[in-house]
Design an enzyme around this catalytic site. Structure first.
Site, short mmCIF file in Angstrom:
data_model
loop_
_atom_site.label_atom_id
_atom_site.label_comp_id
_atom_site.label_asym_id
_atom_site.label_seq_id
_atom_site.Cartn_x
_atom_site.Cartn_y
_atom_site.Cartn_z
N ARG A 81 -3.34 -4.75 7.61
CA ARG A 81 -4.22 -3.71 8.19
C ARG A 81 -5.52 -4.33 8.70
O ARG A 81 -6.08 -3.86 9.69
CB ARG A 81 -4.47 -2.58 7.19
CG ARG A 81 -5.03 -2.96 5.86
CD ARG A 81 -4.90 -1.80 4.87
NE ARG A 81 -5.19 -2.18 3.52
CZ ARG A 81 -6.29 -1.84 2.86
NH1 ARG A 81 -7.21 -1.10 3.45
NH2 ARG A 81 -6.48 -2.22 1.62
N ASP A 135 -6.03 1.94 8.04
CA ASP A 135 -4.66 2.50 7.95
C ASP A 135 -4.74 4.01 8.14
O ASP A 135 -5.82 4.54 8.44
CB ASP A 135 -4.01 2.08 6.63
CG ASP A 135 -4.74 2.63 5.40
OD1 ASP A 135 -5.37 3.71 5.49
OD2 ASP A 135 -4.68 1.99 4.33
N TYR A 178 6.51 -8.76 8.22
CA TYR A 178 6.19 -7.34 8.37
C TYR A 178 6.45 -6.86 9.79
O TYR A 178 6.34 -7.64 10.75
CB TYR A 178 4.70 -7.08 8.07
CG TYR A 178 4.25 -7.39 6.68
CD1 TYR A 178 4.27 -6.41 5.68
CD2 TYR A 178 3.78 -8.66 6.35
CE1 TYR A 178 3.84 -6.70 4.40
CE2 TYR A 178 3.35 -8.95 5.06
CZ TYR A 178 3.38 -7.97 4.09
OH TYR A 178 2.95 -8.26 2.82
N ASP A 216 0.84 -1.20 0.00
CA ASP A 216 0.00 0.00 0.00
C ASP A 216 0.88 1.25 0.00
O ASP A 216 2.02 1.21 0.46
CB ASP A 216 -0.91 0.01 1.24
CG ASP A 216 -2.02 -1.03 1.15
OD1 ASP A 216 -2.47 -1.32 0.03
OD2 ASP A 216 -2.43 -1.54 2.21
#
Length: 220
Positions: A189, A98, A84, A56
């Site tokens: 997310r 987010d 991540y 993203d």
């Protein structure tokens, strides 16, 4: 004698050698922006360039870019596990899950002990709802287009696998750095939002950094 030049044509297209680039993406550009920039550097539209695993715009970290015949590796690399570092902000909710928002306060921020207690419950194979603001198509149209028109849509679910989810650091003020290693297709997310639901105080992914794709590391 022949008048044909033996010099190579100045505008002759020279195909770049197959390559796999490990790019440390900054926050802001889309994954497509990175691919387009690489293509411009290498000669324009005639050059094959692709990537494995979209990040993203707000996210940073490892974006694997493939050049030339290396693009044939995409199906194999796309399915690799990913790692991540996510900043999970508790006590708030975000419609986009987010920083894009809208963001609203939703409760008292969690403690490190509370976050540490709920994380093991997210490890394993599970069904995960696709975020409303995503590019997944429902009825032939992107979900984000439907969401922005205010349509009430039943969000599809995907089977994902989360191998590990560990609290790395208490950042203060209800923010927590969580390391997640997961299979392809997992929305971090959405995981942050689900953590907030389970805590009862709301949460969203305030920052995200991909550190590895399989054995490929952003440090490289």
């Amino acid at each position: 004698g022949s008048t044909r030049s033996t010099e190579p044509m100045a505008d002759a297209a020279v195909a770049p050698a197959p390559a796999l680039w490990l790019v440390d993406k900054t926050a802001g550009p889309t994954s497509h922006d990175i691919v387009a920039a690489a293509r411009r550097q290498l000669g324009g539209r005639r050059v094959k360039v692709g990537h494995c695993g979209t990040l993203d715009p707000f996210a940073t970290g490892l974006l694997v870019v493939l050049v030339g015949r290396a693009t044939r590796l995409a199906p194999y690399l796309a399915g690799l596990d990913k790692t991540y570092l996510a900043t999970v902000r508790t006590g708030f909710t975000s419609e986009s899950l987010d920083p894009e928002g809208p963001i609203a306060r939703s409760g008292t921020p969690a403690t490190a002990a509370q976050v540490r207690d709920v994380l093991p419950g997210f490890v394993g194979r599970q069904a995960q709802r696709v975020p409303a603001l995503s590019a997944v198509k429902v009825g032939g149209e992107r979900l984000y287009a439907k969401a922005r028109r205010g349509e009430d849509v039943t969000l599809p679910e995907r089977e994902v696998v989360i191998h590990s989810a560990e609290l790395v650091e208490d950042l203060g003020d209800g923010d927590f750095l969580v390391e997640v290693r997961c299979g392809s297709g997992t929305y971090i997310r959405r995981l942050a939002g689900d953590i907030g639901e389970r805590l009862g105080c709301g949460a969203y992914c305030a920052a995200l950094r991909r550190t590895a794709v399989g054995e490929l590391s952003v440090q490289d």
